[in-house]
Design an enzyme around this catalytic site. Structure first.
Site, PDB file in Angstrom:
ATOM      1  NE  ARG A 195      -2.347  -1.133   3.659  1.00 25.69           N
ATOM      2  CZ  ARG A 195      -1.896  -0.252   4.541  1.00 25.69           C
ATOM      3  NH1 ARG A 195      -1.982   1.051   4.300  1.00 25.69           N
ATOM      4  NH2 ARG A 195      -1.350  -0.643   5.677  1.00 25.69           N
ATOM      5  CE1 TYR A 252       2.007  -7.248  -4.237  1.00 22.33           C
ATOM      6  CE2 TYR A 252       1.090  -6.381  -2.206  1.00 22.33           C
ATOM      7  CZ  TYR A 252       1.814  -7.349  -2.878  1.00 22.33           C
ATOM      8  OH  TYR A 252       2.341  -8.415  -2.191  1.00 22.33           O
ATOM      9  CE  LYS A 291      -6.010  -3.090   4.879  1.00 18.20           C
ATOM     10  NZ  LYS A 291      -6.258  -3.532   6.247  1.00 18.20           N
ATOM     11  CG  HIS A 293      -7.230  -2.290  10.487  1.00 18.20           C
ATOM     12  ND1 HIS A 293      -5.932  -1.909  10.713  1.00 18.20           N
ATOM     13  CD2 HIS A 293      -7.147  -3.308   9.602  1.00 18.20           C
ATOM     14  CE1 HIS A 293      -5.107  -2.649   9.995  1.00 18.20           C
ATOM     15  NE2 HIS A 293      -5.820  -3.509   9.314  1.00 18.20           N
ATOM     16  CB  SER A 348      -0.302  -3.155   9.079  1.00 13.78           C
ATOM     17  OG  SER A 348      -1.438  -2.432   8.647  1.00 13.78           O
ATOM     18  CB  CYS A 387       0.254  -6.453  15.361  1.00 12.88           C
ATOM     19  SG  CYS A 387       1.199  -4.945  15.597  1.00 12.88           S
ATOM     20  CG  ASP A 426      -7.560  -6.477   7.185  1.00 17.81           C
ATOM     21  OD1 ASP A 426      -6.722  -6.155   8.040  1.00 17.81           O
ATOM     22  OD2 ASP A 426      -7.699  -5.871   6.102  1.00 17.81           O
ATOM     23  NE  ARG A 445       0.066  -8.415   2.206  1.00 21.89           N
ATOM     24  CZ  ARG A 445      -0.627  -7.754   3.130  1.00 21.89           C
ATOM     25  NH1 ARG A 445      -1.772  -8.235   3.583  1.00 21.89           N
ATOM     26  NH2 ARG A 445      -0.164  -6.638   3.629  1.00 21.89           N
TER      27      ARG A 445
END
Ligand code: OXD
Ligand code: MN
Length: 600
Positions: A73, A215, A224, A244, A266, A268, A291, A383
């Site tokens: 991102r 991407y 998102k 989130h 992000s 974690c 997510d 990913r």
């Protein structure tokens, strides 16, 4: 052009306008069928975008390698074009909507030349949910189409639901690489100049315009862009929350079930927690999402959570039998891998997969790789895209229209010092304070410099589509809109505490079930706790540590209040609050003052 499978006049007019703007060579309306996906995958194999993986080892799976400039991102190219900069807040990049629209019209003009324009009808949320939202993504990327089919409810059923008069959120996406007549295509077309990538949100339309990247969150616009940034602005108006957060169900050996949502920045380990295999005998975790969670008050006054997505777009490196056996099981078939390594046997590999590195492989950039070559085989942000239904512990109610009632909300972050393993808020306002104080230390893998603390309130810093000060107020207001005793209890967790010598103090992964058990006990009124300046902490014997070889010093470290560390923490949170000026709710300034006072 394939015939339009809708008579919705607004949709037809918008698509016509986009065709005139982007000038594609052809137009395809996506029906979301298996046959369509297969055709697109075959096309991408022919064009070099996809490599088909070994059908025996990974049936129905493909590998894509992105351009080296297009691997994550792009937060610095992400804009919220609200009417005023104040509306977007200090947490967002803002640009004047009219000026940005002009700039984008210039970029999108002819941007799909030589390519097919795909029209993707998709829904975020179960189609029968009261808060489901319909989007139409127009894109020139077949990779986006096949990923969106996994991540969203996509295809004809959505157009049927939209009907003639229904409203949709227009989402325009182009990889920004028009083809001249006769020009040879490349496997991963995109705009390589980072300054020419734009991920733009117009919350007042609402609409989304994304240019230059193919991407993940830059291109799969349901995720998102729609389900967090735009949805958060809609949710503010409509009185709900777009968060989130992962959602999980936790069932005790006695059969009592609680639903928990958790917000972590992000990197974690949200996916790991979401489908964790508890180490505590008899406990069961079921997964509803990894997510995003949409939260709304139900008629009974409780807070209900819905996962608007239908797939996992998870980080591959680090996913192993130890860290996440259920994710490994979910990605054995029908999965798209992006930027992982390819083994000679046609299977995939990544760092910390928990199996020996292959003697040779093709790395994420398509180069020959050996374990001693000094480079990573998989990109750190590589990913997998996998259907949620393939998760062995998917919760039976994960697609429920009403969502599931939350007993607890966890916040957390990656913190080497100060923050204990778990503490519980003493009130809703204190819980909102804990959410607002979320922060995480960067990992070496992500940003090149490890250990830098970034405040990430509610893990929403990159995803909140409006002024974060107003967002805090929206959270606080929930306690006025329902009986506060019905709201979920709020906890803060930290799986990443280290000793002075740098040793991990907590084993994490399945052992986190011990913390979840205490959370359930607190909700039920049986968990033992002591009130401290920072909230309720488990008493030394309140956590079930049976079978875990944890030394007493480490446990004390994990569950004590580091007063000096917390005093620094308070000042750091205060500094982050100063960004929000007069938009910061006084209830949070009060919480900060109270904490300061309690710490002495
Ligand atoms: C994600 C993120 O990819 O939060 O989910 O960055
Ligand atoms: Mn995320």
């Amino acid at each position: 052009m394939s015939a339009a499978p809708t008579t919705n006049p607004k949709l037809l007019a918008w698509v016509e306008e986009m065709i005139q703007l982007c000038q594609p060579a052809g137009v395809h309306w996506c029906d979301g069928s298996e046959a369509e996906t297969q055709r697109l995958c075959d096309l991408m194999v022919q064009g070099g975008t996809f490599t088909k993986l070994n059908e025996k080892l990974r049936p129905g799976c493909y590998l894509a390698r992105s351009h080296a400039s297009d691997v994550a991102r792009v937060e610095d190219r992400t804009f919220i074009c609200a009417k005023t900069q104040e509306e977007a807040g200090p947490n967002n990049h803002w640009a004047d909507p009219a000026e940005m629209r002009q700039r984008l019209l210039g970029l999108f003009k002819g941007s799909m030349a030589g390519r097919t324009m795909y029209i993707i009808p998709f829904a975020m949320g179960p189609l029968d949910s009261p808060i489901a939202k319909i989007g139409i993504e127009v894109t020139d990327s077949a990779y986006v189409v096949v990923n969106m089919r996994i991540m969203t409810r996509m295809g004809q059923a959505v157009l049927d639901k939209l009907g003639v008069g229904g409203a949709f959120i227009p989402c325009l996406h182009s990889v920004g690489a028009p083809l001249r007549p006769g020009q040879q295509d490349v496997p991963w077309p995109c705009e390589p100049d980072p300054k020419k990538k734009y991920i733009v949100h117009f919350p007042d339309d609402p609409s989304i315009w994304s240019f230059g990247s193919g991407y993940g969150g830059n291109a799969l616009l349901g995720k998102k862009c729609l389900a967090l940034r735009i949805a958060s602005t809609i949710a503010r108006r409509e009185g709900w929350l777009a968060e989130h957060m992962l959602i999980l169900g936790l069932t005790s050996p006695q059969g009592t079930k609680h639903y928990v949502a958790a917000a972590f920045p992000s990197a974690c380990g949200k996916t790991n927690l979401a489908m964790m295999q508890p180490s505590l005998p008899g406990w069961k975790v079921t997964c509803l999402g990894d997510d995003i969670a949409w939260l709304r008050l139900g008629q009974d006054g409780r807070l209900y959570a819905t996962n608007p997505e239908t797939g996992f777009f998870g980080v591959a490196p680090g996913t192993s039998q130890h860290s996440n056996p259920n994710a490994l099981a979910a990605i054995t078939r029908n999965t798209i891998f992006t930027n992982v390594a390819l083994k000679p046997d046609g299977d995939v590999w990544w760092e910390d997969m928990g199996v020996p590195a292959p003697a040779t492989a093709i790395d994420w950039e398509g180069n020959d790789w050996t374990p001693d070559c000094g480079r990573k085989a998989a990109h750190p942000n590589s990913r997998f895209t996998a259907p949620a239904a393939q998760c062995p512990v998917i919760d039976p109610d994960w697609q429920s229209a009403e969502g599931v009632p939350l007993s607890a909300i966890l916040f957390g972050g990656r913190r080497a010092t100060t923050i204990p393993l778990v503490n519980e808020a003493v009130s809703w306002e204190h819980g909102v304070f804990l959410g607002s104080a979320c922060g995480s230390e960067t990992t070496a893998a992500a940003l090149g410099k490890a250990g830098v603390l970034r405040r990430d309130p509610f893990a929403m810093l990159p995803f909140c589509g409006y002024n974060m000060g107003d967002y805090f107020a929206h959270w606080l207001a929930l306690a006025q809109r329902t009986d506060r005793r019905k709201l979920p209890r709020v906890f803060f967790t930290n799986w990443f505490r280290r000793s002075d010598s740098g040793k991990w103090l907590w084993p994490g992964y399945g052992e986190n079930s011990r913390v979840l058990k205490w959370v359930c006990e607190r909700v039920e009124g049986t968990g033992q706790a002591v009130e401290t300046p920072i909230g309720f902490l488990p008493t030394p014997d309140a956590l079930d540590l049976s079978g875990l070889n944890l030394n007493g010093d480490d446990l004390r470290h994990l569950l004590s209040v580091d007063v000096e560390g917390w005093k620094k923490e308070v000042e750091d949170v205060a500094a982050s609050y100063s960004n929000y000026k007069d938009r910061l709710p006084s209830a949070l300034t009060e919480q900060l003052a109270l904490l300061r006072q309690r710490l002495g």
